[in-house]
Design an enzyme around this catalytic site. Structure first.
Site, PDB file in Angstrom:
ATOM      1  CB  CYS A  20     -78.603  65.145  25.955  1.00 13.48           C
ATOM      2  SG  CYS A  20     -78.190  66.849  25.652  1.00 13.48           S
ATOM      3  N   GLY A  46     -80.653  62.865  20.204  1.00 14.32           N
ATOM      4  CA  GLY A  46     -79.803  63.990  19.805  1.00 14.32           C
ATOM      5  C   GLY A  46     -79.014  63.638  18.576  1.00 14.32           C
ATOM      6  CG  ASN A 121     -81.063  63.607  28.963  1.00 14.18           C
ATOM      7  OD1 ASN A 121     -81.807  62.673  29.219  1.00 14.18           O
ATOM      8  ND2 ASN A 121     -81.447  64.595  28.210  1.00 14.18           N
ATOM      9  N   GLY A 122     -80.723  66.864  30.131  1.00  9.56           N
ATOM     10  CA  GLY A 122     -81.677  67.646  30.925  1.00  9.56           C
ATOM     11  C   GLY A 122     -81.402  69.119  30.743  1.00  9.56           C
ATOM     12  CE1 TYR A 265     -91.481  62.447  18.332  1.00 13.26           C
ATOM     13  CE2 TYR A 265     -90.799  64.197  19.804  1.00 13.26           C
ATOM     14  CZ  TYR A 265     -90.758  63.595  18.572  1.00 13.26           C
ATOM     15  OH  TYR A 265     -89.990  64.132  17.584  1.00 13.26           O
TER      16      TYR A 265
END
Ligand code: SF4
Length: 492
Positions: A20, A46, A121-122, A265
């Site tokens: 996300c 995302g 997010n997570g 990345y």
């Protein structure tokens, strides 16, 4: 944010996926349009769905859709339907299972104190356990995302203010979370006590009322013309209202465990993460890799796009020419349909093509960021040989990925990770390379400015390389009785 399923770790894809991106604006005339732009810059975090909730004189408005940000918010009428001077937005990558609209964030709920929108997010590691308790208490869940647990914990909290209810909820969850929340009086940004996922604070110029911005990465500040102010700190809540920004730190000090894979990345190369430009870190990681595992070769070839900065660093350090030996087709969508099994094996060639002129007859070093299942690496090595490469040496700018991530990155089960059950020599044989080497764990830390990895306090989360899971994996451990193999499988 991840979906709650009985087995959330299944995917056939051969890559890691950030799950996300979050973005929020407080007090700007064009809050929704700016949020759509911010989400566009965070598209790499995302690509399955996006949503925006705005707030203005007429209350809260919401628009969500499945697909890319440009497809969902590209129409000016959609932005016009999101009036107000505050907005929060979310991009999601769906794990296996449904990509239902009801799971698309921001989640919104009406409480006794008014409306609240939450973008997460997570991944919460005790969401299943909490969800069971909440359902027993009569909470009715509307989605299958772990993030909805926040909404119910806030709803049943006995504290009076939104801020205290949020803190009450945060103290009950384990896991990784960067949150942006919006109610009618304030926007709040939160990072979990270990600071696993990123969140930054920025500020717009006078033309946008010097509005405050929260974003997963600085590249989203850049696109809207906001200045970077600072990172939200691990365990910090920033409360933004018409009086300015307040910092609240309700947690005891905990070791920093920022996701080291963001440098390798996940983050966009033009972002600055925790004070370090991602592009520079990737080049330094490539240079360290060259020092550790140099081999005679004629050209360095990056696996596009994420392998490019590491390959540049490798090439500069090794003094070997950098060549674009693989060309990526940027117009292949994730939804491209491969109609039959017979041509499915051609899949990688839809994305990547060999540039014969750069590699024919040459000894090449391929630089990539990671090996997950190994299927993509195998196809790329094969492609290089078919295009006439004399030797193919593979160099990887992360240590071997031996463990799954439970903190917000979609990874396969541990036994599907090639490095979890093969030596480097075996992996080289499987992918068909003349040689294979990964950066060492200490080398990775050196590239990030440390002396090496300090096992007592690494300063980063590196669990997918070490199995050192700093945040309790409550739900996974809870599986033990029903699915004993799952725990062993994931090396916990
Ligand atoms: Fe990042 Fe790996 Fe930790 Fe997941 S397990 S947060 S991918 S370092």
């Amino acid at each position: 944010m991840t979906e709650i399923t009985t087995n959330p770790f299944d995917t056939e894809d051969d890559a890691f996926h950030e799950e996300c991106g979050v973005f929020g604006v407080w007090n700007a005339p064009d809050a929704a349009a700016l949020t759509a732009l911010g989400l566009h810059a965070l598209q790499h975090r995302g690509q399955e769905a996006s949503g925006i909730v705005s707030h203005g004189e007429k209350g809260f408005r919401s628009h969500k859709g499945l697909g890319l940000v440009g497809d969902i918010f590209g129409d000016a009428r959609v932005i016009a339907s999101l009036p107000g001077r505050a907005a929060v937005g979310h991009n999601r990558y769906a794990t296996a299972g449904e990509t239902a609209l009801r799971n698309v964030q921001p989640l919104y709920a009406d409480f006794a104190f008014g409306g609240l929108a939450v973008a997460h997010n997570g991944n919460l590691t005790n969401a299943l356990a909490l969800r069971r308790q909440l359902v027993r208490r009569g909470c009715l869940f509307q989605s299958s995302t772990d993030s909805e647990v926040f909404v119910h914990l806030i709803a049943i909290s006995l504290y009076a203010t939104v801020q205290d209810r949020l803190i009450d909820a945060l103290k009950q969850v384990d896991g990784a979370y960067s949150l942006v929340a919006l109610h009618d009086g304030a926007m709040m940004g939160v990072r979990d006590p270990n600071g696993v996922r990123p969140l930054v604070l920025g500020r717009l110029g006078a033309d946008q009322n010097n509005a405050w911005v929260l974003a997963s990465e600085t590249c989203a500040l850049d696109i809207v013309g906001a200045e970077f102010v600072r990172d939200v700190e691990p365990g910090e809540i920033v409360v933004i209202d018409d009086t300015g920004v307040r910092s609240v730190k309700p947690f005891a000090n905990t070791a920093n465990r920022f996701c080291i894979f963001e440098y390798i990345y996940f983050a966009r190369p033009d972002s600055v993460v925790e004070g370090t430009p991602v592009y520079e870190s990737r080049k330094r990681i490539g240079a360290e890799l060259a020092r550790e595992s140099g081999v005679e070769a004629d050209v360095i070839v990056p696996v596009p796009d994420s392998g490019v900065p590491a390959a540049m660093g490798y090439a500069q350090e090794a003094g070997i020419p950098f060549e674009l030996g693989i060309i990526r087709n940027h117009y292949v969508g994730r939804t491209f349909i491969e109609p039959t099994d017979n041509i499915r094996h051609l899949g990688v060639k839809l994305k990547h093509s060999a540039n014969r002129a750069a590699i024919e007859g040459k000894r090449i070093i391929l630089v990539d960021d990671s090996i997950v299942r190994g299927t993509t690496s195998k196809k790329i090595v094969e492609m290089m040989r078919q295009a006439g490469a004399a030797e193919v040496h593979m160099r990887i700018s992360s240590p071997p990925t031996t463990h799954s991530c439970f903190y917000g990155i979609d990874t396969p089960e541990r036994d599907k990770l090639l490095a979890s059950n093969h030596s480097v020599e075996e992996m080289a044989r499987i992918i068909g390379a003349d040689s294979l080497a990964f950066i060492s764990l200490d080398g990775l830390y050196r590239a990030l400015g440390r002396k090496g990895r300090d096992a007592k306090d690494p300063g980063y989360c590196d669990a997918c390389f070490t199995g050192d899971y700093a945040i309790p994996l409550t739900d996974l451990v809870g599986h033990k009785e029903r699915e004993p193999a799952l725990l062993a499988l994931n090396g916990v």
